[in-house]
Design a protein around this motif. Sequence first.
Motif, PDB file in Angstrom:
ATOM      1  N   ILE A  75      -1.110  -0.516  16.673  1.00 19.28           N
ATOM      2  CA  ILE A  75      -0.389  -1.775  16.746  1.00 19.28           C
ATOM      3  C   ILE A  75       0.134  -2.077  15.350  1.00 19.28           C
ATOM      4  CG2 ILE A  75      -1.690  -2.682  18.691  1.00 19.28           C
ATOM      5  CD1 ILE A  75      -3.301  -4.388  16.705  1.00 19.28           C
ATOM      6  N   GLN A  76       1.178  -2.894  15.287  1.00 19.04           N
ATOM      7  CA  GLN A  76       1.744  -3.293  13.998  1.00 19.04           C
ATOM      8  C   GLN A  76       1.650  -4.810  13.890  1.00 19.04           C
ATOM      9  OE1 GLN A  76       6.090  -3.758  13.153  1.00 19.04           O
ATOM     10  NE2 GLN A  76       5.765  -1.887  11.948  1.00 19.04           N
ATOM     11  N   ILE A  77       1.140  -5.277  12.755  1.00 19.76           N
ATOM     12  CA  ILE A  77       1.051  -6.698  12.476  1.00 19.76           C
ATOM     13  C   ILE A  77       1.926  -6.987  11.263  1.00 19.76           C
ATOM     14  CG2 ILE A  77      -0.460  -8.589  11.763  1.00 19.76           C
ATOM     15  CD1 ILE A  77      -2.704  -7.187  13.336  1.00 19.76           C
ATOM     16  N   GLU A  78       2.880  -7.897  11.442  1.00 17.98           N
ATOM     17  CA  GLU A  78       3.782  -8.250  10.346  1.00 17.98           C
ATOM     18  C   GLU A  78       3.130  -9.322   9.475  1.00 17.98           C
ATOM     19  OE1 GLU A  78       8.126 -10.275   9.946  1.00 17.98           O
ATOM     20  OE2 GLU A  78       7.941  -8.633  11.397  1.00 17.98           O
ATOM     21  N   VAL A  79       3.224  -9.141   8.161  1.00 16.97           N
ATOM     22  CA  VAL A  79       2.676 -10.100   7.199  1.00 16.97           C
ATOM     23  C   VAL A  79       3.756 -10.452   6.182  1.00 16.97           C
ATOM     24  CG1 VAL A  79       0.319  -9.262   7.507  1.00 16.97           C
ATOM     25  CG2 VAL A  79       1.721  -8.298   5.701  1.00 16.97           C
ATOM     26  N   ASP A  80       3.605 -11.606   5.540  1.00 15.73           N
ATOM     27  CA  ASP A  80       4.587 -12.058   4.557  1.00 15.73           C
ATOM     28  C   ASP A  80       4.392 -11.420   3.188  1.00 15.73           C
ATOM     29  OD1 ASP A  80       5.863 -13.768   6.375  1.00 15.73           O
ATOM     30  OD2 ASP A  80       4.445 -15.375   5.958  1.00 15.73           O
ATOM     31  N   ASP A  81       3.139 -11.281   2.763  1.00 12.83           N
ATOM     32  CA  ASP A  81       2.823 -10.756   1.422  1.00 12.83           C
ATOM     33  C   ASP A  81       1.835  -9.615   1.586  1.00 12.83           C
ATOM     34  OD1 ASP A  81       2.107 -10.264  -1.222  1.00 12.83           O
ATOM     35  OD2 ASP A  81       0.997 -12.144  -1.456  1.00 12.83           O
ATOM     36  N   LEU A  82       2.353  -8.413   1.810  1.00 12.54           N
ATOM     37  CA  LEU A  82       1.493  -7.266   2.099  1.00 12.54           C
ATOM     38  C   LEU A  82       0.522  -7.000   0.957  1.00 12.54           C
ATOM     39  CD1 LEU A  82       0.743  -5.024   4.073  1.00 12.54           C
ATOM     40  CD2 LEU A  82       2.511  -3.612   3.022  1.00 12.54           C
ATOM     41  N   GLY A  83       1.007  -7.006  -0.286  1.00 11.76           N
ATOM     42  CA  GLY A  83       0.136  -6.728  -1.424  1.00 11.76           C
ATOM     43  C   GLY A  83      -1.029  -7.694  -1.522  1.00 11.76           C
ATOM     44  N   GLY A  84      -0.756  -8.972  -1.376  1.00  9.27           N
ATOM     45  CA  GLY A  84      -1.819  -9.976  -1.443  1.00  9.27           C
ATOM     46  C   GLY A  84      -2.795  -9.866  -0.289  1.00  9.27           C
ATOM     47  N   PHE A  85      -2.273  -9.597   0.906  1.00 11.89           N
ATOM     48  CA  PHE A  85      -3.128  -9.473   2.084  1.00 11.89           C
ATOM     49  C   PHE A  85      -4.035  -8.251   1.957  1.00 11.89           C
ATOM     50  CE2 PHE A  85      -3.519  -8.779   6.852  1.00 11.89           C
ATOM     51  CZ  PHE A  85      -4.397  -9.836   7.033  1.00 11.89           C
ATOM     52  N   VAL A  86      -3.482  -7.145   1.490  1.00  7.86           N
ATOM     53  CA  VAL A  86      -4.266  -5.925   1.306  1.00  7.86           C
ATOM     54  C   VAL A  86      -5.368  -6.163   0.271  1.00  7.86           C
ATOM     55  CG1 VAL A  86      -4.166  -3.556   0.401  1.00  7.86           C
ATOM     56  CG2 VAL A  86      -2.503  -4.320   2.103  1.00  7.86           C
ATOM     57  N   GLU A  87      -5.048  -6.843  -0.793  1.00  7.27           N
ATOM     58  CA  GLU A  87      -6.053  -7.141  -1.816  1.00  7.27           C
ATOM     59  C   GLU A  87      -7.210  -7.950  -1.236  1.00  7.27           C
ATOM     60  OE1 GLU A  87      -6.300  -9.717  -5.925  1.00  7.27           O
ATOM     61  OE2 GLU A  87      -4.448  -8.597  -5.537  1.00  7.27           O
ATOM     62  N   ILE A 119      -4.412   0.144  12.376  1.00  6.83           N
ATOM     63  CA  ILE A 119      -3.552  -1.031  12.484  1.00  6.83           C
ATOM     64  C   ILE A 119      -2.539  -0.902  11.362  1.00  6.83           C
ATOM     65  CG2 ILE A 119      -3.392  -3.547  12.350  1.00  6.83           C
ATOM     66  CD1 ILE A 119      -6.790  -2.306  12.796  1.00  6.83           C
ATOM     67  N   GLU A 120      -1.274  -0.956  11.694  1.00 12.41           N
ATOM     68  CA  GLU A 120      -0.243  -0.918  10.659  1.00 12.41           C
ATOM     69  C   GLU A 120       0.055  -2.344  10.218  1.00 12.41           C
ATOM     70  OE1 GLU A 120       4.494  -0.078  10.424  1.00 12.41           O
ATOM     71  OE2 GLU A 120       3.294   1.415  11.519  1.00 12.41           O
ATOM     72  N   LEU A 121      -0.172  -2.623   8.949  1.00 11.24           N
ATOM     73  CA  LEU A 121       0.222  -3.899   8.366  1.00 11.24           C
ATOM     74  C   LEU A 121       1.598  -3.683   7.761  1.00 11.24           C
ATOM     75  CD1 LEU A 121      -3.153  -4.830   6.654  1.00 11.24           C
ATOM     76  CD2 LEU A 121      -2.327  -5.506   8.916  1.00 11.24           C
ATOM     77  N   PHE A 122       2.544  -4.543   8.080  1.00  7.99           N
ATOM     78  CA  PHE A 122       3.948  -4.304   7.749  1.00  7.99           C
ATOM     79  C   PHE A 122       4.582  -5.542   7.130  1.00  7.99           C
ATOM     80  CE2 PHE A 122       8.398  -4.719   9.193  1.00  7.99           C
ATOM     81  CZ  PHE A 122       8.952  -3.620   8.567  1.00  7.99           C
ATOM     82  N   GLU A 123       5.320  -5.337   6.041  1.00  7.27           N
ATOM     83  CA  GLU A 123       6.110  -6.409   5.431  1.00  7.27           C
ATOM     84  C   GLU A 123       7.576  -5.982   5.453  1.00  7.27           C
ATOM     85  OE1 GLU A 123       6.954  -8.379   1.077  1.00  7.27           O
ATOM     86  OE2 GLU A 123       4.934  -7.591   1.455  1.00  7.27           O
ATOM     87  N   PRO A 124       8.420  -6.722   6.186  1.00  5.86           N
ATOM     88  CA  PRO A 124       9.840  -6.364   6.208  1.00  5.86           C
ATOM     89  C   PRO A 124      10.473  -6.615   4.844  1.00  5.86           C
ATOM     90  CG  PRO A 124       9.474  -8.426   7.398  1.00  5.86           C
ATOM     91  CD  PRO A 124       8.125  -7.901   6.989  1.00  5.86           C
ATOM     92  N   PRO A 125      11.621  -5.989   4.600  1.00  2.01           N
ATOM     93  CA  PRO A 125      12.291  -6.223   3.311  1.00  2.01           C
ATOM     94  C   PRO A 125      12.732  -7.676   3.202  1.00  2.01           C
ATOM     95  CG  PRO A 125      13.667  -4.892   4.760  1.00  2.01           C
ATOM     96  CD  PRO A 125      12.365  -5.091   5.463  1.00  2.01           C
ATOM     97  N   SER A 126      12.713  -8.203   1.989  1.00  2.51           N
ATOM     98  CA  SER A 126      13.175  -9.576   1.809  1.00  2.51           C
ATOM     99  C   SER A 126      14.674  -9.634   1.992  1.00  2.51           C
ATOM    100  CB  SER A 126      12.765 -10.098   0.440  1.00  2.51           C
ATOM    101  OG  SER A 126      13.170  -9.200  -0.565  1.00  2.51           O
ATOM    102  N   LYS A 127      15.113 -10.770   2.502  1.00  2.00           N
ATOM    103  CA  LYS A 127      16.541 -10.914   2.845  1.00  2.00           C
ATOM    104  C   LYS A 127      17.312 -11.509   1.704  1.00  2.00           C
ATOM    105  CE  LYS A 127      15.447 -11.206   7.639  1.00  2.00           C
ATOM    106  NZ  LYS A 127      15.323 -11.860   8.836  1.00  2.00           N
TER     107      LYS A 127
END
Length: 127
Positions: A75-87, A119-127
């Motif tokens: 499954i893929q879960i989209e997050v806003d701040d991947l680096g911070g969430f991973v930390e 689980i894939e944690l995913f942050e889309p590119p900023s717009k």
Amino acid sequence: MAPIRVRYIVDDVDATIAFYTQHLDFFVKAHPAPGFAVLQRGDLNLLVNAKNGQGGAAQAMPDGRKPEPGGWNRIQIEVDDLGGFVETLRKAGLRFRNDIVTGFGGKQILLDDPAGNPIELFEPPSK
């Protein structure tokens, strides 16, 4: 439209419930038996079955193979701040398969649940 349902085979349903509810914002929709639960996050229902449970999902195939945790489908879960969430998740002692990778579509990393399901944690590119 019906919710999306994904089934994961797990080693320990209670550990899986704790992982998904404490770290990934799922809630328990149903837990009718020790070897089975339905976890929900948005439109996703994650059905978790113990690999040695009595339900149909854990039964051997005609050729003798048994369902088991792990693999690469995820499954893929989209997050806003991947680096911070991973930390935050690393500080909680959670296990990752890789480091953050960046591609054309954004950034991603693979997190393992307690049974080794990705689980894939995913942050889309900023717009």
